[in-house]
Design an enzyme around this catalytic site. Structure first.
Site, PDB file in Angstrom:
ATOM      1  N   HIS A 286      -6.456  -6.097  -0.720  1.00  8.11           N
ATOM      2  CA  HIS A 286      -5.500  -4.994  -0.656  1.00  8.11           C
ATOM      3  C   HIS A 286      -4.384  -5.462   0.264  1.00  8.11           C
ATOM      4  O   HIS A 286      -4.629  -5.636   1.458  1.00  8.11           O
ATOM      5  CB  HIS A 286      -6.182  -3.733  -0.112  1.00  8.11           C
ATOM      6  CG  HIS A 286      -5.290  -2.534  -0.043  1.00  8.11           C
ATOM      7  ND1 HIS A 286      -4.769  -1.930  -1.175  1.00  8.11           N
ATOM      8  CD2 HIS A 286      -4.804  -1.832   1.003  1.00  8.11           C
ATOM      9  CE1 HIS A 286      -4.028  -0.897  -0.804  1.00  8.11           C
ATOM     10  NE2 HIS A 286      -4.029  -0.818   0.506  1.00  8.11           N
TER      11      HIS A 286
ATOM     12  N   ASP B  95      -8.280  -3.827  -6.681  1.00  3.17           N
ATOM     13  CA  ASP B  95      -7.732  -3.420  -5.389  1.00  3.17           C
ATOM     14  C   ASP B  95      -8.797  -2.681  -4.565  1.00  3.17           C
ATOM     15  O   ASP B  95      -9.341  -1.657  -4.998  1.00  3.17           O
ATOM     16  CB  ASP B  95      -6.529  -2.521  -5.622  1.00  3.17           C
ATOM     17  CG  ASP B  95      -5.879  -2.107  -4.318  1.00  3.17           C
ATOM     18  OD1 ASP B  95      -4.877  -2.719  -3.953  1.00  3.17           O
ATOM     19  OD2 ASP B  95      -6.387  -1.166  -3.659  1.00  3.17           O
TER      20      ASP B  95
ATOM     21  N   SER C 124       0.832  -1.196   0.000  1.00  2.00           N
ATOM     22  CA  SER C 124       0.000   0.000   0.000  1.00  2.00           C
ATOM     23  C   SER C 124       0.875   1.258   0.000  1.00  2.00           C
ATOM     24  O   SER C 124       1.715   1.402  -0.884  1.00  2.00           O
ATOM     25  CB  SER C 124      -0.947  -0.045   1.199  1.00  2.00           C
ATOM     26  OG  SER C 124      -1.944   0.918   1.082  1.00  2.00           O
TER      27      SER C 124
END
Ligand SMILES: *[C@@H]1O[C@H](CO)[C@@H](O)[C@H](O)[C@H]1NC(C)=O
Ligand SMILES: *[C@@H]1O[C@H](CO)[C@@H](O)[C@H](O)[C@H]1NC(C)=O
Ligand SMILES: *[C@@H]1O[C@H](CO)[C@@H](O)[C@H](O)[C@H]1NC(C)=O
Ligand SMILES: *[C@@H]1O[C@H](CO)[C@@H](O)[C@H](O)[C@H]1NC(C)=O
Ligand SMILES: *[C@@H]1O[C@H](CO)[C@@H](O)[C@H](O)[C@H]1NC(C)=O
Ligand SMILES: *[C@@H]1O[C@H](CO)[C@@H](O)[C@H](O)[C@H]1NC(C)=O
Ligand SMILES: *[C@@H]1O[C@H](CO)[C@@H](O)[C@H](O)[C@H]1NC(C)=O
Ligand SMILES: *[C@@H]1O[C@H](CO)[C@@H](O)[C@H](O)[C@H]1NC(C)=O
Ligand SMILES: *[C@@H]1O[C@H](CO)[C@@H](O)[C@H](O)[C@H]1NC(C)=O
Length: 380
Positions: free
Chosen positions: A326, A258, A180
């Site tokens: 994610h 995502d 991320s």
């Protein structure tokens, strides 16, 4: 915009959304690693948002992996204005004071060969994220009453300098990774990392869920772009533009759907004031045909923007699956297990290992949702 708050809420949903299997199966085998504060970081002004010392967690390698190093940037959203950064400075996302001192090492950080076949015996380091801008800023905000350190760049340097004499400086193999906001940091610092290591070392980088697309949202606004503009007042921040400048071999791990980008880039609350997407966001099976078509369009955009990397990068690798997720490298469930996601029967851990050790070319793109049945455990 207080996106960091939104992000934290989103991650909470992610770990326990109704359609997700929330299990702590391997609780009894959890590896907990102690925090190391970089004590002399203040001499170079490498400080967290609130002025606390930066930190990392190091678990030593052994055997054949004793001279190999895996560095993993922690993720956790961003703050993009003074207000949201002041809020953040009083949380674990902006201060080592509020962080857990013992971190769970799982997935790519696990020390168990049957859970992490290729990297379990490496030196594994988790770099704690406390600057709010993917380890990339270098400024200070001080108006007399409020003080904020935007020193991500210096934190990165201070941690590297702390690790070099601990063996990183003599590494034979190294992998810079992150998820991320940490996956974005991995893009940004990849070539810089390579420069600190011996010229004959094998150095590669991996970005997990860090391929943030410069895409329009459903109301045709450039939500992500304007957010990043505020964040760094820098145009070419998007990995899709930076990728071709990176010299070091790179692996892109991302879901084509995502969940973070879906919820905050493609369908931000501002673009869906009446909440037409709420059910679809929580459960992909509840999306109507138009919504699914928009999600398929997002996937197409991502694959198109990766096309030249796919075609031209000889040493690059990729794994773009179609699970609503994610960050898939840090949790055991998605990294390597009996029912982990697969493309062509290959888990993410196998794909990353095959690429890192040049066992075979690894560029996997999944078929479009809902074809991938290995994602079944994410949806009721
Ligand atoms: C490694 O993981 C396997 C599979 O979960 C487990 O059976 C084994 O006990 C673990 N080994 C250690 C040393 O924790
Ligand atoms: C973690 O490190 C601190 C400081 O060095 C030490 O006081 C503490 O006992 C350590 N905790 C564990 C569980 O090793
Ligand atoms: C400094 O900035 C903070 C946050 O924007 C604000 O609340 C405060 O009033 C400002 N102080 C001065 C003296 O301008
Ligand atoms: C901090 O100390 C480490 C060794 O403990 C050293 O490698 C590093 O260069 C020092 N950093 C600074 C900024 O002085
Ligand atoms: C790199 O070179 C050094 C010094 O010649 C040597 O000791 C080391 O084994 C080499 N490392 C690799 C990965 O070949
Ligand atoms: C890495 O990046 C930092 C900050 O941008 C820079 O000061 C440093 O010189 C770079 N290191 C190397 C070895 O190029
Ligand atoms: C689109 O962006 C503009 C300019 O930032 C803003 O004024 C407008 O409210 C946004 N529209 C939506 C639906 O988010
Ligand atoms: C889907 O889009 C079409 C064309 O824009 C529209 O006529 C239809 O009502 C939409 N369906 C739903 C369920 O929103
Ligand atoms: C998929 O891989 C597993 C081992 O990871 C193997 O047991 C199984 O036979 C493979 N399935 C197919 C269809 O190749």
């Amino acid at each position: 915009m207080k996106l960091n708050v939104v992000v934290l809420a989103a991650l909470a949903v992610l770990t326990c959304a109704p359609w997700r299997v929330c299990s702590e199966k391997s609780e009894e085998h959890r590896l907990l690693v102690n925090m190391t504060l970089v004590r002399n970081a203040s001499t170079v002004g490498a400080l967290c948002l609130d002025g606390s010392l930066p930190a990392y967690h190091l678990h030593r390698g052994f055997g054949a992996g004793a001279k190999n190093w895996l560095l993993q940037f922690e993720g956790g959203g961003w703050c993009n204005d003074v207000e949201s950064c002041l809020d953040r400075a009083e949380t674990r996302r902006g201060s080592t004071r509020y962080m857990t001192k013992l971190e769970v090492f799982s997935g790519i950080l696990s020390n168990n060969a049957s859970l992490n076949p290729d990297f379990y015996n490496w030196n594994r380091v988790k770099l704690r994220y406390c600057d709010g801008a993917s380890f990339a800023g270098d400024a200070i905000f001080d108006n007399g009453t409020s003080l904020l350190y935007f020193r991500g760049q210096r934190i990165w340097q201070a941690i590297i300098h702390d690790l070099l004499p601990k063996g990183l400086g003599m590494a034979r193999k190294a992998l810079l990774s992150g998820c991320s906001a940490g996956g974005l940091a991995s893009f940004l610092h990849c070539d810089n990392f390579t420069k600190y290591l011996p010229a004959n070392a094998s150095v590669k980088c991996l970005s997990d869920a860090g391929f943030f697309l410069d895409a329009r949202d459903i109301s045709l606004n450039h939500t992500m772009r304007s957010f990043y503009k505020d964040l760094v007042s820098l145009q070419c921040f998007f990995p899709q533009y930076a990728l071709r400048f990176i010299q070091t071999p790179f692996f892109i791990l991302n879901s084509a759907y995502d969940v973070f980008q879906f919820h905050h880039g493609l369908v931000p609350p501002s673009a869906d004031p009446h909440g037409h997407w709420n059910h679809c966001k929580l459960n992909p099976a509840a999306c109507d045909a138009n919504q699914t078509a928009i999600l398929q369009g997002f996937r197409r955009d991502m694959i198109v923007s990766l096309f030249s990397f796919f075609e031209c990068s000889e040493r690059g690798g990729m794994y773009i699956n179609s699970c609503f997720a994610h960050c898939q490298s840090e949790s055991q469930d998605t990294w390597f297990g009996i029912d982990s996601p697969r493309i062509h029967n290959k888990t993410i851990a196998q794909a990353v290992g095959d690429w890192y050790f040049s066992r075979r070319v690894t560029k996997e793109i999944d078929c479009a949702y809902p074809c991938d049945t290995t994602c079944h455990n994410l949806i009721p």
